[in-house]
Write a protein that holds these residues in place. Sequence first.
Motif, PDB file in Angstrom:
ATOM      1  N   ILE A  76      28.718  29.927  52.293  1.00  0.00           N
ATOM      2  CA  ILE A  76      28.694  31.213  51.565  1.00  0.00           C
ATOM      3  C   ILE A  76      30.083  31.856  51.532  1.00  0.00           C
ATOM      4  O   ILE A  76      30.238  33.026  51.250  1.00  0.00           O
ATOM      5  N   SER A  77      31.116  31.068  51.778  1.00  0.00           N
ATOM      6  CA  SER A  77      32.480  31.612  51.813  1.00  0.00           C
ATOM      7  C   SER A  77      32.957  32.089  50.435  1.00  0.00           C
ATOM      8  O   SER A  77      33.821  32.945  50.353  1.00  0.00           O
ATOM      9  N   LYS A  78      32.413  31.534  49.368  1.00  0.00           N
ATOM     10  CA  LYS A  78      32.870  31.902  48.021  1.00  0.00           C
ATOM     11  C   LYS A  78      31.916  32.881  47.333  1.00  0.00           C
ATOM     12  O   LYS A  78      32.100  33.189  46.166  1.00  0.00           O
ATOM     13  N   VAL A  79      30.954  33.407  48.070  1.00  0.00           N
ATOM     14  CA  VAL A  79      30.006  34.369  47.490  1.00  0.00           C
ATOM     15  C   VAL A  79      30.616  35.759  47.612  1.00  0.00           C
ATOM     16  O   VAL A  79      31.130  36.155  48.643  1.00  0.00           O
ATOM     17  N   ARG A  80      30.589  36.514  46.508  1.00  0.00           N
ATOM     18  CA  ARG A  80      31.152  37.869  46.521  1.00  0.00           C
ATOM     19  C   ARG A  80      30.089  38.893  46.547  1.00  0.00           C
ATOM     20  O   ARG A  80      29.110  38.981  46.094  1.00  0.00           O
TER      21      ARG A  80
END
Length: 80
Positions: A76-80
């Motif tokens: 989920i590192s690229k979820v904003r």
Amino acid sequence: METEILSEKELAELTGYKARGYQRRWLNERGWHFVESRGGRPLVGRQYARMKLGMTLQVMPVTPPPLPVPAWTPDISKVR
């Protein structure tokens, strides 16, 4: 396999009576709880009868199995 409700034969053996009216009277005089079928037959639960007769239920402690380890985790590192 035993059913959850005493059979007619077992109920007659327990109460000493074959007639349903006498069976109901015997159960009522001794404070037994029962349900009547549509035909008027007193229905007594097998486990209830065992408890009333002083038999104890052997309870075995059961531990649940350990939770499975997840095979993957979401990124989920690229979820904003």
